[in-house]
Write a protein that holds these residues in place. Structure first.
Motif, PDB file in Angstrom:
ATOM      1  N   GLN A  39      10.664  -6.326   1.561  1.00 23.30           N
ATOM      2  CA  GLN A  39      11.169  -5.333   0.625  1.00 23.30           C
ATOM      3  C   GLN A  39      10.045  -4.873  -0.284  1.00 23.30           C
ATOM      4  N   ALA A  40       9.752  -3.587  -0.203  1.00 22.83           N
ATOM      5  CA  ALA A  40       8.752  -2.986  -1.072  1.00 22.83           C
ATOM      6  C   ALA A  40       9.437  -2.491  -2.339  1.00 22.83           C
ATOM      7  N   PRO A  41       8.694  -2.348  -3.435  1.00 28.35           N
ATOM      8  CA  PRO A  41       9.302  -1.874  -4.683  1.00 28.35           C
ATOM      9  C   PRO A  41      10.008  -0.541  -4.498  1.00 28.35           C
ATOM     10  N   GLY A  42      11.246  -0.479  -4.953  1.00 26.02           N
ATOM     11  CA  GLY A  42      12.008   0.756  -4.879  1.00 26.02           C
ATOM     12  C   GLY A  42      12.585   1.080  -3.519  1.00 26.02           C
ATOM     13  N   LYS A  43      12.421   0.161  -2.558  1.00 30.19           N
ATOM     14  CA  LYS A  43      12.917   0.406  -1.206  1.00 30.19           C
ATOM     15  C   LYS A  43      13.930  -0.658  -0.810  1.00 30.19           C
ATOM     16  N   GLU A  44      14.703  -0.336   0.211  1.00 25.97           N
ATOM     17  CA  GLU A  44      15.673  -1.292   0.722  1.00 25.97           C
ATOM     18  C   GLU A  44      14.980  -2.388   1.530  1.00 25.97           C
ATOM     19  N   ARG A  45      15.668  -3.503   1.642  1.00 27.98           N
ATOM     20  CA  ARG A  45      15.144  -4.595   2.451  1.00 27.98           C
ATOM     21  C   ARG A  45      15.123  -4.164   3.915  1.00 27.98           C
ATOM     22  N   GLU A  46      14.001  -4.408   4.571  1.00 23.41           N
ATOM     23  CA  GLU A  46      13.768  -3.931   5.930  1.00 23.41           C
ATOM     24  C   GLU A  46      13.554  -5.108   6.871  1.00 23.41           C
ATOM     25  N   GLY A  47      14.205  -5.076   8.021  1.00 21.56           N
ATOM     26  CA  GLY A  47      13.992  -6.111   9.018  1.00 21.56           C
ATOM     27  C   GLY A  47      12.630  -5.956   9.669  1.00 21.56           C
ATOM     28  N   VAL A  48      11.920  -7.060   9.796  1.00 19.42           N
ATOM     29  CA  VAL A  48      10.596  -7.057  10.406  1.00 19.42           C
ATOM     30  C   VAL A  48      10.649  -7.640  11.817  1.00 19.42           C
ATOM     31  N   SER A  49      11.233  -8.815  11.934  1.00 19.38           N
ATOM     32  CA  SER A  49      11.293  -9.487  13.226  1.00 19.38           C
ATOM     33  C   SER A  49      12.326 -10.601  13.168  1.00 19.38           C
ATOM     34  N   CYS A  50      12.848 -10.966  14.330  1.00 16.73           N
ATOM     35  CA  CYS A  50      13.715 -12.131  14.404  1.00 16.73           C
ATOM     36  C   CYS A  50      13.591 -12.761  15.786  1.00 16.73           C
ATOM     37  N   ILE A  51      13.966 -14.019  15.854  1.00 15.12           N
ATOM     38  CA  ILE A  51      13.892 -14.772  17.102  1.00 15.12           C
ATOM     39  C   ILE A  51      15.165 -15.581  17.244  1.00 15.12           C
ATOM     40  N   ASN A  52      15.656 -15.721  18.470  1.00 23.01           N
ATOM     41  CA  ASN A  52      16.950 -16.373  18.621  1.00 23.01           C
ATOM     42  C   ASN A  52      16.830 -17.897  18.600  1.00 23.01           C
ATOM     43  N   ASN A  53      17.952 -18.565  18.673  1.00 27.56           N
ATOM     44  CA  ASN A  53      17.970 -20.009  18.479  1.00 27.56           C
ATOM     45  C   ASN A  53      17.333 -20.768  19.634  1.00 27.56           C
ATOM     46  N   GLY A  55      14.564 -19.525  21.019  1.00 28.73           N
ATOM     47  CA  GLY A  55      13.175 -19.116  20.986  1.00 28.73           C
ATOM     48  C   GLY A  55      12.774 -18.240  22.145  1.00 28.73           C
ATOM     49  N   MET A  56      13.748 -17.699  22.860  1.00 28.98           N
ATOM     50  CA  MET A  56      13.456 -16.956  24.083  1.00 28.98           C
ATOM     51  C   MET A  56      13.409 -15.451  23.855  1.00 28.98           C
ATOM     52  N   ASP A  57      14.139 -14.973  22.875  1.00 25.46           N
ATOM     53  CA  ASP A  57      14.216 -13.539  22.604  1.00 25.46           C
ATOM     54  C   ASP A  57      13.745 -13.250  21.194  1.00 25.46           C
ATOM     55  N   ALA A  58      12.923 -12.239  21.081  1.00 28.29           N
ATOM     56  CA  ALA A  58      12.434 -11.819  19.768  1.00 28.29           C
ATOM     57  C   ALA A  58      12.408 -10.298  19.716  1.00 28.29           C
ATOM     58  N   ILE A  59      12.666  -9.758  18.553  1.00 27.88           N
ATOM     59  CA  ILE A  59      12.589  -8.317  18.374  1.00 27.88           C
ATOM     60  C   ILE A  59      11.737  -8.018  17.148  1.00 27.88           C
ATOM     61  N   TYR A  60      11.157  -6.825  17.150  1.00 30.87           N
ATOM     62  CA  TYR A  60      10.266  -6.392  16.076  1.00 30.87           C
ATOM     63  C   TYR A  60      10.618  -4.962  15.685  1.00 30.87           C
ATOM     64  N   THR A  61      10.452  -4.664  14.423  1.00 31.85           N
ATOM     65  CA  THR A  61      10.557  -3.284  14.026  1.00 31.85           C
ATOM     66  C   THR A  61       9.345  -2.530  14.558  1.00 31.85           C
ATOM     67  N   ALA A  62       9.514  -1.254  14.828  1.00 29.27           N
ATOM     68  CA  ALA A  62       8.485  -0.480  15.529  1.00 29.27           C
ATOM     69  C   ALA A  62       7.138  -0.501  14.807  1.00 29.27           C
ATOM     70  N   SER A  63       7.159  -0.487  13.497  1.00 29.14           N
ATOM     71  CA  SER A  63       5.910  -0.367  12.742  1.00 29.14           C
ATOM     72  C   SER A  63       5.027  -1.607  12.819  1.00 29.14           C
ATOM     73  N   VAL A  64       5.562  -2.740  13.282  1.00 27.66           N
ATOM     74  CA  VAL A  64       4.747  -3.952  13.346  1.00 27.66           C
ATOM     75  C   VAL A  64       4.488  -4.422  14.775  1.00 27.66           C
ATOM     76  N   LYS A  65       5.065  -3.767  15.748  1.00 26.91           N
ATOM     77  CA  LYS A  65       4.868  -4.175  17.148  1.00 26.91           C
ATOM     78  C   LYS A  65       3.389  -4.141  17.510  1.00 26.91           C
ATOM     79  N   LYS A  87      -1.751  -3.436   7.000  1.00 25.22           N
ATOM     80  CA  LYS A  87      -1.893  -2.121   6.406  1.00 25.22           C
ATOM     81  C   LYS A  87      -1.310  -2.138   4.986  1.00 25.22           C
ATOM     82  N   VAL A  88      -1.713  -1.182   4.206  1.00 26.75           N
ATOM     83  CA  VAL A  88      -1.209  -1.086   2.833  1.00 26.75           C
ATOM     84  C   VAL A  88       0.313  -1.032   2.827  1.00 26.75           C
ATOM     85  N   GLU A  89       0.883  -0.331   3.797  1.00 32.06           N
ATOM     86  CA  GLU A  89       2.334  -0.177   3.853  1.00 32.06           C
ATOM     87  C   GLU A  89       3.066  -1.457   4.255  1.00 32.06           C
TER      88      GLU A  89
END
Length: 121
Positions: A39-53, A55-65, A87-89
């Motif tokens: 969560q950046a100042p003034g912005k909503e909380r954004e999902g970055v990545s997650c992994i399942n229980n 450990g076989m499946d993981a997803i990433y938001t496009a900006s960090v792939k 990156k700064v962002e």
């Protein structure tokens, strides 16, 4: 009682790397999925990545792939987020989330206290 403790944040120059850690207690990583949000100042909380229980499946938001990698160490009950070519962002408070799936905050039940990541020259 579940506890999530993040660490590893800090100040880094653009192009640098950081590795975030989130240690959980009270549950096992094998019980539910685990993820990272930011969560950046003034912005909503954004999902970055997650992994399942499993450990076989993981997803990433496009900006960090291709730059970020999520991994877990079941023996240490810890999940990591390796962040390269920062990156700064990418600046923001990074939160660990547990018991959920996906990149929407409402899909998760438990949250850590957050760790600050600042990317600046």
């Amino acid at each position: 009682q579940l506890k999530l403790v993040e660490s590893g944040g800090g100040l880094v120059q653009p192009g640098g790397s950081l590795r975030l850690s989130c240690e959980i207690s009270g549950f096992s990583l094998d019980d539910y999925g685990i993820g990272w949000f930011r969560q950046a100042p003034g912005k909503e909380r954004e999902g970055v990545s997650c992994i399942n229980n499993r450990g076989m499946d993981a997803i990433y938001t496009a900006s960090v792939k291709g730059r970020f990698t999520i991994s877990r160490d079941v023996a240490k009950n810890t999940v990591y987020l390796q962040m390269n070519t920062l990156k700064v962002e990418d600046t923001g408070v990074y939160y660990c989330a547990f018991k959920g799936w996906g990149l929407l905050a409402r899909g998760w039940t438990y949250w850590g206290q957050g760790t600050q990541v600042t990317v600046s020259s």
